[in-house]
Design a protein around this motif. Structure first.
Motif, PDB file in Angstrom:
ATOM      1  N   GLU A   2       0.896  -1.104  -0.280  1.00 50.21           N
ATOM      2  CA  GLU A   2       0.099   0.038  -0.032  1.00 50.21           C
ATOM      3  C   GLU A   2       0.948   1.297  -0.070  1.00 50.21           C
ATOM      4  O   GLU A   2       1.690   1.334   0.791  1.00 50.21           O
ATOM      5  CB  GLU A   2      -0.835   0.289   1.176  1.00 50.21           C
ATOM      6  CG  GLU A   2      -1.852   1.119   1.091  1.00 50.21           C
ATOM      7  CD  GLU A   2      -2.399   1.727   2.509  1.00 50.21           C
ATOM      8  OE1 GLU A   2      -1.718   1.351   3.390  1.00 50.21           O
ATOM      9  OE2 GLU A   2      -3.227   2.616   2.546  1.00 50.21           O
ATOM     10  N   LYS A   4       1.021   5.243   0.366  1.00 49.95           N
ATOM     11  CA  LYS A   4       0.076   6.313   0.669  1.00 49.95           C
ATOM     12  C   LYS A   4       0.399   7.736  -0.020  1.00 49.95           C
ATOM     13  O   LYS A   4       1.709   8.060   0.120  1.00 49.95           O
ATOM     14  CB  LYS A   4       0.286   6.771   2.408  1.00 49.95           C
ATOM     15  CG  LYS A   4      -0.290   5.289   3.265  1.00 49.95           C
ATOM     16  CD  LYS A   4      -0.148   6.041   4.662  1.00 49.95           C
ATOM     17  CE  LYS A   4      -1.039   5.011   5.463  1.00 49.95           C
ATOM     18  NZ  LYS A   4      -0.560   3.770   5.589  1.00 49.95           N
ATOM     19  N   GLU A  20      -5.126  10.930  -7.926  1.00 51.74           N
ATOM     20  CA  GLU A  20      -6.255   9.825  -7.981  1.00 51.74           C
ATOM     21  C   GLU A  20      -5.816   9.401  -9.572  1.00 51.74           C
ATOM     22  O   GLU A  20      -6.063   7.945  -9.671  1.00 51.74           O
ATOM     23  CB  GLU A  20      -7.649  10.764  -8.141  1.00 51.74           C
ATOM     24  CG  GLU A  20      -8.090  10.876  -6.645  1.00 51.74           C
ATOM     25  CD  GLU A  20      -9.281  11.882  -6.671  1.00 51.74           C
ATOM     26  OE1 GLU A  20      -9.808  12.407  -7.731  1.00 51.74           O
ATOM     27  OE2 GLU A  20      -9.867  12.021  -5.609  1.00 51.74           O
ATOM     28  N   LYS A  23      -2.930   6.929  -8.804  1.00 53.24           N
ATOM     29  CA  LYS A  23      -3.827   5.716  -8.199  1.00 53.24           C
ATOM     30  C   LYS A  23      -4.325   4.791  -9.161  1.00 53.24           C
ATOM     31  O   LYS A  23      -4.057   3.405  -9.107  1.00 53.24           O
ATOM     32  CB  LYS A  23      -4.714   6.128  -7.132  1.00 53.24           C
ATOM     33  CG  LYS A  23      -5.721   5.052  -6.630  1.00 53.24           C
ATOM     34  CD  LYS A  23      -6.789   5.799  -5.543  1.00 53.24           C
ATOM     35  CE  LYS A  23      -7.830   4.555  -5.386  1.00 53.24           C
ATOM     36  NZ  LYS A  23      -7.517   3.700  -4.284  1.00 53.24           N
ATOM     37  N   GLU A  27      -2.626   1.077  -9.885  1.00 55.70           N
ATOM     38  CA  GLU A  27      -3.643  -0.195  -9.521  1.00 55.70           C
ATOM     39  C   GLU A  27      -3.788  -0.803 -10.494  1.00 55.70           C
ATOM     40  O   GLU A  27      -3.931  -2.035 -10.596  1.00 55.70           O
ATOM     41  CB  GLU A  27      -4.888   0.350  -8.859  1.00 55.70           C
ATOM     42  CG  GLU A  27      -4.371   1.095  -7.526  1.00 55.70           C
ATOM     43  CD  GLU A  27      -5.547   1.331  -6.524  1.00 55.70           C
ATOM     44  OE1 GLU A  27      -6.906   1.415  -6.927  1.00 55.70           O
ATOM     45  OE2 GLU A  27      -5.462   2.014  -5.380  1.00 55.70           O
ATOM     46  N   THR A  35      -1.772  -0.918  -4.201  1.00 58.17           N
ATOM     47  CA  THR A  35      -2.797  -0.038  -3.874  1.00 58.17           C
ATOM     48  C   THR A  35      -2.288   1.271  -3.510  1.00 58.17           C
ATOM     49  O   THR A  35      -1.173   1.450  -2.939  1.00 58.17           O
ATOM     50  CB  THR A  35      -3.845  -0.627  -2.801  1.00 58.17           C
ATOM     51  OG1 THR A  35      -3.341  -0.726  -1.632  1.00 58.17           O
ATOM     52  CG2 THR A  35      -4.258  -1.756  -3.391  1.00 58.17           C
ATOM     53  N   VAL A  36      -2.954   2.446  -3.826  1.00 61.51           N
ATOM     54  CA  VAL A  36      -2.540   3.712  -3.414  1.00 61.51           C
ATOM     55  C   VAL A  36      -3.915   4.331  -2.840  1.00 61.51           C
ATOM     56  O   VAL A  36      -4.871   4.414  -3.135  1.00 61.51           O
ATOM     57  CB  VAL A  36      -2.255   4.696  -4.752  1.00 61.51           C
ATOM     58  CG1 VAL A  36      -2.087   6.053  -4.253  1.00 61.51           C
ATOM     59  CG2 VAL A  36      -1.241   3.894  -5.507  1.00 61.51           C
ATOM     60  N   THR A  37      -3.507   4.918  -1.410  1.00 65.43           N
ATOM     61  CA  THR A  37      -4.478   5.679  -0.609  1.00 65.43           C
ATOM     62  C   THR A  37      -4.169   7.076  -0.848  1.00 65.43           C
ATOM     63  O   THR A  37      -2.856   7.498  -0.410  1.00 65.43           O
ATOM     64  CB  THR A  37      -4.439   5.200   0.863  1.00 65.43           C
ATOM     65  OG1 THR A  37      -4.554   3.624   0.744  1.00 65.43           O
ATOM     66  CG2 THR A  37      -5.543   5.694   1.449  1.00 65.43           C
ATOM     67  N   VAL A  38      -4.958   7.892  -0.876  1.00 64.21           N
ATOM     68  CA  VAL A  38      -4.990   9.278  -1.471  1.00 64.21           C
ATOM     69  C   VAL A  38      -5.519  10.017   0.016  1.00 64.21           C
ATOM     70  O   VAL A  38      -6.519   9.796   0.305  1.00 64.21           O
ATOM     71  CB  VAL A  38      -5.601   9.930  -2.551  1.00 64.21           C
ATOM     72  CG1 VAL A  38      -5.591  11.398  -2.683  1.00 64.21           C
ATOM     73  CG2 VAL A  38      -5.113   9.126  -4.057  1.00 64.21           C
ATOM     74  N   TYR A  39      -4.547  11.141   0.380  1.00 59.69           N
ATOM     75  CA  TYR A  39      -5.291  11.899   1.495  1.00 59.69           C
ATOM     76  C   TYR A  39      -5.343  13.324   1.074  1.00 59.69           C
ATOM     77  O   TYR A  39      -4.138  13.731   0.566  1.00 59.69           O
ATOM     78  CB  TYR A  39      -4.123  11.628   2.608  1.00 59.69           C
ATOM     79  CG  TYR A  39      -4.132  10.150   3.405  1.00 59.69           C
ATOM     80  CD1 TYR A  39      -5.062   9.740   4.256  1.00 59.69           C
ATOM     81  CD2 TYR A  39      -3.184   9.375   2.965  1.00 59.69           C
ATOM     82  CE1 TYR A  39      -4.879   8.676   4.788  1.00 59.69           C
ATOM     83  CE2 TYR A  39      -3.084   8.179   3.306  1.00 59.69           C
ATOM     84  CZ  TYR A  39      -4.070   7.808   4.275  1.00 59.69           C
ATOM     85  OH  TYR A  39      -4.084   6.419   4.914  1.00 59.69           O
ATOM     86  N   GLN A  43      -6.227  15.940   6.346  1.00 58.53           N
ATOM     87  CA  GLN A  43      -6.366  14.485   6.837  1.00 58.53           C
ATOM     88  C   GLN A  43      -5.205  14.114   7.736  1.00 58.53           C
ATOM     89  O   GLN A  43      -5.559  13.349   8.571  1.00 58.53           O
ATOM     90  CB  GLN A  43      -6.805  13.641   5.760  1.00 58.53           C
ATOM     91  CG  GLN A  43      -8.127  13.859   5.164  1.00 58.53           C
ATOM     92  CD  GLN A  43      -8.341  12.671   4.191  1.00 58.53           C
ATOM     93  OE1 GLN A  43      -7.635  12.705   3.087  1.00 58.53           O
ATOM     94  NE2 GLN A  43      -9.650  12.051   4.466  1.00 58.53           N
TER      95      GLN A  43
END
Ligand code: 6CS
Length: 314
Positions: A2, A4, A20, A23, A27, A35-39, A43
């Motif tokens: 993962e 971030k 985005e 990501k 993916e 996987t990529v988590t966008v903040y 946040q």
């Protein structure tokens, strides 16, 4: 794995659209193995917090705009200097995407702080929001002008004749509303998104500088990637460069129309060539000031960047 990825902006803004799209492509290309988590902004912290989190390895990628990163990698402030990058979109894009001054030279200063310089891209021309007409430095004499937190920006706006104050952007709307500050500077899409046009009366287009941002990765994370991943990331980077340059242009154009509709009293002033020239002259000492403040390799990087800009403009 993962990854971030934290950005300095809100949902729908340029940096968020970039992250985005990053990501989506990563993916897809890894078949979901990565996987990529966008903040988005707030946040995980403010602009300066994100850089520390990335350098420390808590997150893998983040935006670190030169307007704020100067507190951590002082050399990056060469990118904040007005009247330096080429004016044409194509030449500007070329410098930001591939200039050796940035990717060979400046990248070393990033590395020494635990950061890999992944890319640099433009977000639009800087526009001032003010509460009165501004056409010359004297008009700024009584104006508390919010700038980002890199020290060179304080020097720039002092030379312009204003009374600058550095703040994270989360404090800007209320500051304008309560009249603690009377002006700030950002690209049109961001002024619209953060609603600064609701608490302002004038938009001033000085034509002095482009907003640029860098995307950085944690250096140890980057160095530990497989050759295959590094190659993939370089391809994704090039693909995203074209994507985001078109996207920001479209968003900035739409934002001006939206702001005029929202606030019909908003006055838009584009400085004439003669008015712009007065500000350009005022700020001439700034390049030398930067080299004096930062020292080290900054003078060399600045000369290199100027040469890269001149070559791209040909
Ligand atoms: O004014 C600022 O601080 C913010 N401006 C933009 C366009 N992006 C993020 C940054 O923190």
């Amino acid at each position: 794995a993962e990854w971030k990825f934290a950005v300095e902006e809100s949902p729908g803004d340029v940096q968020t659209l970039y992250a985005e799209e990053f990501k989506r492509i990563i993916e897809k290309r890894t078949g979901g193995k990565t996987t990529v988590t966008v903040y988005t902004y707030g946040q995980l912290g403010n602009e300066n917090d994100l850089t520390e989190l990335t350098a420390g390895g808590a997150i893998q990628f983040s935006n670190a705009s030169p307007g704020h990163l100067g507190t951590f990698v002082p050399e990056v402030q060469v990118l904040s200097l007005p009247f330096l990058l080429p004016e044409s979109d194509a030449a500007k894009a070329k410098v930001l995407s591939s200039s050796p001054a940035l990717y060979d030279s400046l990248a070393k200063d990033f590395a020494s702080k635990g950061l890999k310089l992944f890319t640099v891209y433009p977000e639009g021309e800087m526009v001032w929001t003010t509460k009165k007409a501004v056409r010359k430095p004297e008009d700024l004499g009584d104006v508390k002008f919010r700038v980002m937190t890199s020290p060179i920006l304080i020097e720039q706006f002092k030379l312009y004749g204003a009374n600058p104050v550095a703040l994270p952007w989360g404090e800007v709307y209320s500051g304008l509303q309560m009249n603690v500050i009377q002006a700030q500077v950002n690209p049109p899409f961001f002024i619209e998104s953060a609603k600064f046009h609701e608490v302002t009366t004038h938009l001033i287009y000085p034509g002095d500088v482009e907003y640029t941002t860098t995307v950085v990765a944690n250096a140890d994370f980057w160095n530990g990637l497989s050759d295959q991943d590094k190659t993939m990331l370089k391809e994704v980077r090039d693909e995203l460069q074209t994507f985001i340059i078109a996207k920001q242009k479209e968003k900035n154009a739409a934002a001006l129309e939206k702001m005029k509709k929202d606030n019909p009293k908003l006055e838009v002033i584009k400085l004439t060539d003669a008015e712009r020239e007065v500000f350009r002259k005022r700020v001439e000492p700034l390049n030398a000031k930067l080299v004096e403040m930062v020292g080290g390799r900054s003078g060399k990087i600045l000369e290199q960047l100027k040469a890269d800009a001149a070559a791209a403009a040909k």
